[in-house]
Design an enzyme around this catalytic site. Structure first.
Site, PDB file in Angstrom:
ATOM      1  N   TYR A  53      -0.940  82.520  25.224  1.00 28.22           N
ATOM      2  CA  TYR A  53      -0.531  83.547  26.196  1.00 28.22           C
ATOM      3  C   TYR A  53      -1.541  84.699  26.202  1.00 28.22           C
ATOM      4  CZ  TYR A  53       4.040  81.234  26.642  1.00 28.22           C
ATOM      5  OH  TYR A  53       5.051  80.326  26.868  1.00 28.22           O
ATOM      6  N   SER A 208      10.903  79.272  32.719  1.00 35.39           N
ATOM      7  CA  SER A 208      10.917  79.572  34.168  1.00 35.39           C
ATOM      8  C   SER A 208      12.258  79.208  34.817  1.00 35.39           C
ATOM      9  CB  SER A 208       9.764  78.870  34.890  1.00 35.39           C
ATOM     10  OG  SER A 208       8.534  79.466  34.543  1.00 35.39           O
ATOM     11  N   GLY A 212       9.880  81.259  38.012  1.00 37.00           N
ATOM     12  CA  GLY A 212       8.836  82.282  37.960  1.00 37.00           C
ATOM     13  C   GLY A 212       8.938  83.294  39.095  1.00 37.00           C
ATOM     14  N   GLY A 213      10.103  83.415  39.711  1.00 37.75           N
ATOM     15  CA  GLY A 213      10.309  84.363  40.819  1.00 37.75           C
ATOM     16  C   GLY A 213      10.061  83.728  42.188  1.00 37.75           C
ATOM     17  N   LYS A 214       9.497  82.525  42.189  1.00 39.02           N
ATOM     18  CA  LYS A 214       9.144  81.832  43.441  1.00 39.02           C
ATOM     19  C   LYS A 214      10.360  81.597  44.348  1.00 39.02           C
ATOM     20  CE  LYS A 214       7.222  77.387  44.164  1.00 39.02           C
ATOM     21  NZ  LYS A 214       6.595  76.233  43.530  1.00 39.02           N
ATOM     22  N   PHE A 216      12.769  83.429  44.952  1.00 37.12           N
ATOM     23  CA  PHE A 216      13.209  84.616  45.707  1.00 37.12           C
ATOM     24  C   PHE A 216      12.224  85.004  46.798  1.00 37.12           C
ATOM     25  CE2 PHE A 216      14.928  84.682  41.454  1.00 37.12           C
ATOM     26  CZ  PHE A 216      16.285  84.731  41.724  1.00 37.12           C
TER      27      PHE A 216
END
Ligand SMILES: NC(=O)c1ccc[n+]([C@@H]2O[C@H](COP(=O)([O-])OP(=O)(O)OC[C@H]3O[C@@H](n4cnc5c(N)ncnc54)[C@H](OP(=O)(O)O)[C@@H]3O)[C@@H](O)[C@H]2O)c1
Length: 297
Positions: A53, A208, A212-214, A216
């Site tokens: 990371y 995820s 990963g927010g995709k 929304f």
């Protein structure tokens, strides 16, 4: 907070805080220790990171936080991963895997130094390695356990065949598989991994969970369809779509532990609310089929 028993020696909070995006949060060490303490106060005591990371920076920043507030480390279960490497080779950045004995031992010791701790509660092989000798990898993982540098070991992103291979070499000691699953990702249902884990009573950690927010952003048709259904179900329960997703993941008999990817307290609250949501059995299938990717036969 519900704790999930992975083995006689290790239980994790059912919601686990992930730190993959830590660099992008641009927090001071004080802001980071404050957020870590908030998680602990709310019962989210398991923290997930990895060597790769932000090219080891994530572990380093977490280590600085543990050094600044020395009370944190003893209150948490710390998880890290190894096996993915990226370096400049002939002027180009190249990513590859290494799950050899020497590399695993070296990586673990370096992670401990960066994280400023004596041991990890859980150490994972980050990804399937096509050039992989399960016996050699197992020898390294067993050695780390024997030396007390890690309490338990597991894997991430493994399919049932690779999991079985390493677990056989480990004498059945793998305690989890950290896998991707969300309302638009069903890889591990289609590979049979979910059934494998359920029948063997191995609890997966879920990365995820919000894609990963995709989900929304609503840019792709399958995301739009999934979000529309999630909002409809959320409306029935008087909750937000995010809360319903976490409740959906935790409803499954495999006993999944979702990883949280944000540092925003309001998103932490939305995840915590999922612990009290009682989904109807048919609602689980509504979400499973909402994106149009999965069909019930
Ligand atoms: N083992 C593996 O291979 C692997 C791979 C990836 C991740 N992981 C682990 O899993 C953890 C969680 O993964 P993740 O970060 O991808 O989790 P996630 O919860 O699916 O995604 C988090 C992202 O979604 C955004 N988001 C959340 N709610 C939103 C909303 N309502 N509208 C718009 N955006 C929203 C967040 O933005 P904000 O920051 O604005 O809240 C954040 O950028 C990681 O930290 C890491 O520990 C493991």
């Amino acid at each position: 907070m519900k704790m999930v028993k992975l083995s006689d020696r290790l239980s994790l909070s059912v919601l686990v805080q992930g730190f993959w995006r830590l660099k992008s949060w641009e927090m001071t060490t004080k802001e980071l220790t404050d957020y870590m303490n908030l998680c602990i106060e709310k019962g989210v005591t398991s923290f997930d990171t990895a060597e790769i990371y932000s090219d080891t920076l994530c572990e380093k920043l977490m280590g600085e936080a543990f050094e600044q507030d020395k009370t944190i480390r003893n209150k948490i279960q710390l998880i890290s991963k190894t096996g993915i490497f990226a370096e400049e080779i002939n002027g180009r950045r190249f990513g590859y895997y290494n799950t050899s004995y020497d590399r695993i031992l070296q990586s673990c010791k370096e992670s401990l130094q960066r994280l400023k701790t004596d041991y990890l509660d859980l150490y994972l092989i980050h990804r399937e390695d096509p050039c992989f000798d399960p016996w050699e990898t197992a020898r390294a993982l067993k050695e780390l356990k024997k030396e007390g540098l890690v309490k338990e070991v597991g894997v991430s992103n493994f399919d049932p065949f690779k999991f079985d291979a390493l677990n056989k070499a480990m004498g059945g000691e793998l305690v989890t598989n950290q896998i991707e699953w969300n309302p638009i990702c069903f890889e591990h249902f289609n590979s049979g991994m979910m059934d494998y884990l359920t029948v063997n009573k191995i609890h997966p950690m879920i990365w995820s969970p919000l894609a990963g927010g995709k989900l929304f952003k609503g840019e792709e048709e399958h995301c739009k369809k999934a979000l529309e259904k999630l909002k409809e179900i959320a409306g029935r329960h008087g909750e937000e779509a995010e809360t319903i997703i976490y409740a959906w993941l935790m409803y499954h008999p495999v006993g999944a532990l979702p990883l949280l990817g944000s540092n925003k307290p309001k998103r932490l609250e939305l995840a915590l609310k999922a612990l009290d949501v009682k989904l109807k059995h048919y609602e689980w299938y509504e979400i499973y089929t909402a994106s149009g990717q999965q069909v019930l036969r």
